[in-house]
Write a protein that holds these residues in place. Structure first.
Motif, mmCIF file in Angstrom:
data_model
loop_
_atom_site.group_PDB
_atom_site.id
_atom_site.type_symbol
_atom_site.label_atom_id
_atom_site.label_comp_id
_atom_site.label_asym_id
_atom_site.label_seq_id
_atom_site.Cartn_x
_atom_site.Cartn_y
_atom_site.Cartn_z
ATOM 1 N N HIS A 28 0.861 -1.173 0.000
ATOM 2 C CA HIS A 28 0.000 0.000 0.000
ATOM 3 C C HIS A 28 0.902 1.228 0.000
ATOM 4 O O HIS A 28 2.110 1.117 0.116
ATOM 5 N N ILE A 29 0.310 2.387 -0.107
ATOM 6 C CA ILE A 29 1.123 3.604 -0.087
ATOM 7 C C ILE A 29 1.726 3.736 1.314
ATOM 8 O O ILE A 29 1.009 3.965 2.284
ATOM 9 N N PRO A 30 3.040 3.554 1.408
ATOM 10 C CA PRO A 30 3.677 3.699 2.718
ATOM 11 C C PRO A 30 3.972 5.166 2.995
ATOM 12 O O PRO A 30 4.121 5.954 2.066
ATOM 13 N N PHE A 31 4.015 5.520 4.232
ATOM 14 C CA PHE A 31 4.484 6.864 4.591
ATOM 15 C C PHE A 31 3.747 7.954 3.797
ATOM 16 O O PHE A 31 4.364 8.686 3.022
ATOM 17 N N PRO A 32 2.443 8.112 3.964
ATOM 18 C CA PRO A 32 1.666 9.024 3.123
ATOM 19 C C PRO A 32 2.035 10.502 3.242
ATOM 20 O O PRO A 32 1.663 11.296 2.376
ATOM 21 N N SER A 33 2.793 10.880 4.264
ATOM 22 C CA SER A 33 3.198 12.282 4.446
ATOM 23 C C SER A 33 4.675 12.501 4.165
ATOM 24 O O SER A 33 5.181 13.606 4.363
ATOM 25 N N LEU A 34 5.366 11.464 3.686
ATOM 26 C CA LEU A 34 6.819 11.535 3.520
ATOM 27 C C LEU A 34 7.224 12.606 2.511
ATOM 28 O O LEU A 34 6.669 12.692 1.423
ATOM 29 N N GLU A 35 8.204 13.419 2.909
ATOM 30 C CA GLU A 35 8.750 14.456 2.035
ATOM 31 C C GLU A 35 10.164 14.113 1.580
ATOM 32 O O GLU A 35 10.538 14.429 0.460
ATOM 33 N N THR A 36 10.952 13.486 2.464
ATOM 34 C CA THR A 36 12.347 13.181 2.155
ATOM 35 C C THR A 36 12.675 11.742 2.533
ATOM 36 O O THR A 36 12.411 11.321 3.658
ATOM 37 N N LEU A 37 13.266 11.037 1.576
ATOM 38 C CA LEU A 37 13.795 9.693 1.807
ATOM 39 C C LEU A 37 15.286 9.761 1.542
ATOM 40 O O LEU A 37 15.709 10.145 0.447
ATOM 41 N N GLU A 38 16.081 9.419 2.547
ATOM 42 C CA GLU A 38 17.535 9.403 2.377
ATOM 43 C C GLU A 38 18.056 8.009 2.698
ATOM 44 O O GLU A 38 17.762 7.459 3.754
ATOM 45 N N LEU A 39 18.793 7.452 1.753
ATOM 46 C CA LEU A 39 19.390 6.137 1.916
ATOM 47 C C LEU A 39 20.900 6.290 1.838
ATOM 48 O O LEU A 39 21.415 6.768 0.834
ATOM 49 N N ARG A 40 21.594 5.872 2.896
ATOM 50 C CA ARG A 40 23.053 5.975 2.956
ATOM 51 C C ARG A 40 23.670 4.592 3.112
ATOM 52 O O ARG A 40 23.275 3.837 4.002
ATOM 53 N N ARG A 41 24.605 4.290 2.246
ATOM 54 C CA ARG A 41 25.364 3.042 2.319
ATOM 55 C C ARG A 41 24.454 1.820 2.495
ATOM 56 O O ARG A 41 24.708 0.954 3.312
ATOM 57 N N MET A 42 23.426 1.766 1.687
ATOM 58 C CA MET A 42 22.492 0.634 1.702
ATOM 59 C C MET A 42 22.912 -0.308 0.581
ATOM 60 O O MET A 42 22.282 -0.392 -0.462
ATOM 61 N N TYR A 43 24.000 -1.033 0.801
ATOM 62 C CA TYR A 43 24.644 -1.823 -0.248
ATOM 63 C C TYR A 43 23.844 -3.042 -0.682
ATOM 64 O O TYR A 43 23.954 -3.474 -1.819
ATOM 65 N N SER A 44 23.038 -3.608 0.181
ATOM 66 C CA SER A 44 22.295 -4.822 -0.145
ATOM 67 C C SER A 44 20.931 -4.550 -0.771
ATOM 68 O O SER A 44 20.362 -5.423 -1.416
ATOM 69 N N LEU A 45 20.407 -3.358 -0.577
ATOM 70 C CA LEU A 45 19.077 -3.025 -1.080
ATOM 71 C C LEU A 45 19.105 -2.863 -2.593
ATOM 72 O O LEU A 45 19.944 -2.157 -3.137
ATOM 73 N N ARG B 40 9.289 14.901 -1.986
ATOM 74 C CA ARG B 40 10.013 15.983 -2.649
ATOM 75 C C ARG B 40 11.468 15.624 -2.961
ATOM 76 O O ARG B 40 12.057 16.170 -3.874
ATOM 77 N N LEU B 41 12.069 14.715 -2.164
ATOM 78 C CA LEU B 41 13.487 14.422 -2.352
ATOM 79 C C LEU B 41 13.784 12.969 -2.010
ATOM 80 O O LEU B 41 13.368 12.470 -0.968
ATOM 81 N N ILE B 42 14.491 12.322 -2.914
ATOM 82 C CA ILE B 42 15.127 11.036 -2.641
ATOM 83 C C ILE B 42 16.622 11.293 -2.764
ATOM 84 O O ILE B 42 17.079 11.748 -3.814
#
Length: 126
Positions: free
Chosen positions: A52-69, A83-85
């Motif tokens: 389903h739509i996760p995090f319906p209010s999310l504005e910023t997603l930051e992923l750091r050193r997520m080597y396995s994803l 607004r920002l990934i």
């Protein structure tokens, strides 16, 4: 994560290496309703599912050193507030971030930006 996700006023969540156990995350609908900023850093997450739509209010997603994803859930393309990934030394999810950007643009949301920072500290926009 269900306990954290049910906190009614949670707007910022930063998780790093020891904060998350397991290689899969499947947020449940109704969790993280007010979350605006999500940072995942150096977690051995392999599969991130969100039907389903996760995090319906999310504005910023930051992923750091997520080597396995390998992929950001496709349902992120339906989050109207996004607004920002920002991907920092996280290479496997670039294609899915680009797909989310294109989906957002197809909905008329030209405000989403995807930034990629490489291992030398150089940042560029997709």
């Amino acid at each position: 994560m269900t306990i954290i996700g049910s906190l009614p006023n949670l707007e910022v969540l930063k998780l790093s290496s020891n904060a998350f156990v397991g290689s899969e995350w499947n947020p449940i609908e109704g969790e993280f309703l007010r979350l605006k900023f999500l940072l995942l850093s150096n977690i051995d997450l392999v599969k991130w599912r969100a039907e389903h739509i996760p995090f319906p209010s999310l504005e910023t997603l930051e992923l750091r050193r997520m080597y396995s994803l390998k992929e950001i859930p496709k349902s992120f393309g339906e989050i109207a507030t996004l607004r920002l990934i920002h991907l920092v030394r996280t290479y496997g999810v670039r294609d899915s971030a680009k797909e989310i950007l294109l989906e957002q643009e197809s909905f008329g949301n030209d405000g989403l930006q995807v930034h990629v920072t490489d291992g030398k500290g150089r940042t560029y926009q997709l």
